[in-house]
Design a protein around this motif. Structure first.
Motif, PDB file in Angstrom:
ATOM      1  N   GLU A   1       3.548  -3.716  -1.753  1.00  0.00           N
ATOM      2  CA  GLU A   1       2.805  -2.454  -1.652  1.00  0.00           C
ATOM      3  C   GLU A   1       3.412  -1.559  -0.580  1.00  0.00           C
ATOM      4  OE1 GLU A   1      -1.604  -0.690  -0.559  1.00  0.00           O
ATOM      5  OE2 GLU A   1      -1.018  -2.669   0.205  1.00  0.00           O
ATOM      6  N   ALA A   2       3.719  -2.129   0.578  1.00  0.00           N
ATOM      7  CA  ALA A   2       4.304  -1.344   1.665  1.00  0.00           C
ATOM      8  C   ALA A   2       5.688  -0.822   1.267  1.00  0.00           C
ATOM      9  CB  ALA A   2       4.385  -2.183   2.940  1.00  0.00           C
ATOM     10  N   ASP A   3       6.511  -1.652   0.659  1.00  0.00           N
ATOM     11  CA  ASP A   3       7.838  -1.211   0.204  1.00  0.00           C
ATOM     12  C   ASP A   3       7.733  -0.069  -0.796  1.00  0.00           C
ATOM     13  OD1 ASP A   3       9.306  -2.947   1.773  1.00  0.00           O
ATOM     14  OD2 ASP A   3       9.562  -4.443   0.187  1.00  0.00           O
ATOM     15  N   ARG A   4       6.834  -0.210  -1.747  1.00  0.00           N
ATOM     16  CA  ARG A   4       6.659   0.807  -2.784  1.00  0.00           C
ATOM     17  C   ARG A   4       6.172   2.129  -2.176  1.00  0.00           C
ATOM     18  NH1 ARG A   4       4.145  -2.206  -5.820  1.00  0.00           N
ATOM     19  NH2 ARG A   4       2.053  -1.807  -5.069  1.00  0.00           N
ATOM     20  N   ALA A   5       5.207   2.046  -1.276  1.00  0.00           N
ATOM     21  CA  ALA A   5       4.661   3.248  -0.648  1.00  0.00           C
ATOM     22  C   ALA A   5       5.721   3.955   0.200  1.00  0.00           C
ATOM     23  CB  ALA A   5       3.441   2.899   0.199  1.00  0.00           C
ATOM     24  N   LEU A   6       6.525   3.181   0.924  1.00  0.00           N
ATOM     25  CA  LEU A   6       7.598   3.782   1.720  1.00  0.00           C
ATOM     26  C   LEU A   6       8.617   4.476   0.820  1.00  0.00           C
ATOM     27  CD1 LEU A   6       8.167   0.983   4.358  1.00  0.00           C
ATOM     28  CD2 LEU A   6       7.358   3.294   4.814  1.00  0.00           C
TER      29      LEU A   6
ATOM     30  N   VAL B   1       1.396 -17.607   5.916  1.00  0.00           N
ATOM     31  CA  VAL B   1       1.867 -17.035   4.656  1.00  0.00           C
ATOM     32  C   VAL B   1       1.387 -15.590   4.575  1.00  0.00           C
ATOM     33  CG1 VAL B   1       1.712 -17.160   2.142  1.00  0.00           C
ATOM     34  CG2 VAL B   1       1.815 -19.266   3.488  1.00  0.00           C
ATOM     35  N   VAL B   2       2.324 -14.693   4.274  1.00  0.00           N
ATOM     36  CA  VAL B   2       1.972 -13.295   4.044  1.00  0.00           C
ATOM     37  C   VAL B   2       2.113 -13.051   2.547  1.00  0.00           C
ATOM     38  CG1 VAL B   2       2.605 -10.899   4.508  1.00  0.00           C
ATOM     39  CG2 VAL B   2       2.758 -12.602   6.330  1.00  0.00           C
ATOM     40  N   PRO B   3       1.051 -12.605   1.896  1.00  0.00           N
ATOM     41  CA  PRO B   3       1.118 -12.390   0.449  1.00  0.00           C
ATOM     42  C   PRO B   3       2.230 -11.406   0.074  1.00  0.00           C
ATOM     43  CG  PRO B   3      -1.141 -12.168   1.249  1.00  0.00           C
ATOM     44  CD  PRO B   3      -0.258 -12.269   2.451  1.00  0.00           C
TER      45      PRO B   3
ATOM     46  N   THR C   1      -2.632  -7.862   7.716  1.00  0.00           N
ATOM     47  CA  THR C   1      -2.429  -9.097   6.956  1.00  0.00           C
ATOM     48  C   THR C   1      -1.559 -10.074   7.735  1.00  0.00           C
ATOM     49  OG1 THR C   1      -2.655  -7.908   4.868  1.00  0.00           O
ATOM     50  CG2 THR C   1      -1.547 -10.043   4.777  1.00  0.00           C
ATOM     51  N   VAL C   2      -0.488  -9.568   8.327  1.00  0.00           N
ATOM     52  CA  VAL C   2       0.410 -10.421   9.116  1.00  0.00           C
ATOM     53  C   VAL C   2      -0.324 -10.964  10.339  1.00  0.00           C
ATOM     54  CG1 VAL C   2       2.501 -10.419  10.538  1.00  0.00           C
ATOM     55  CG2 VAL C   2       2.522  -9.346   8.280  1.00  0.00           C
TER      56      VAL C   2
END
Length: 74
Positions: free
Chosen positions: A48-53, A40-42, A24-25
């Protein structure tokens, strides 16, 4: 020859979320800079990445996380 890492479901989800965020980035920054339309990065991709980590217990352990990424997806 190195062996592939065996990841837990949560670790795999964290790596996959990170890879989606990375793509995405890259897509957001692809092309020439445009001062009128900054990249712009959604926020959903970041969340999602923070939650998964966090769910994988990898928050604040970047070295361990990137080791998993290299082993799973060299």
């Amino acid at each position: 020859m190195p062996t592939a890492a065996v990841l837990t479901d949560r670790e795999r989800a964290a790596v996959q979320a990170y890879l989606r965020l990375l793509h995405t980035v890259r897509a957001a920054f692809d092309g020439p800079p445009d001062p009128l339309r900054p990249p712009v990065v959604p926020t959903a991709a970041l969340a999602e990445a923070d939650r998964a980590l966090a769910e994988a217990g990898l928050t604040g352990t970047e070295e361990e996380f990137f080791r998993l990424c290299r082993q799973w997806c060299p």
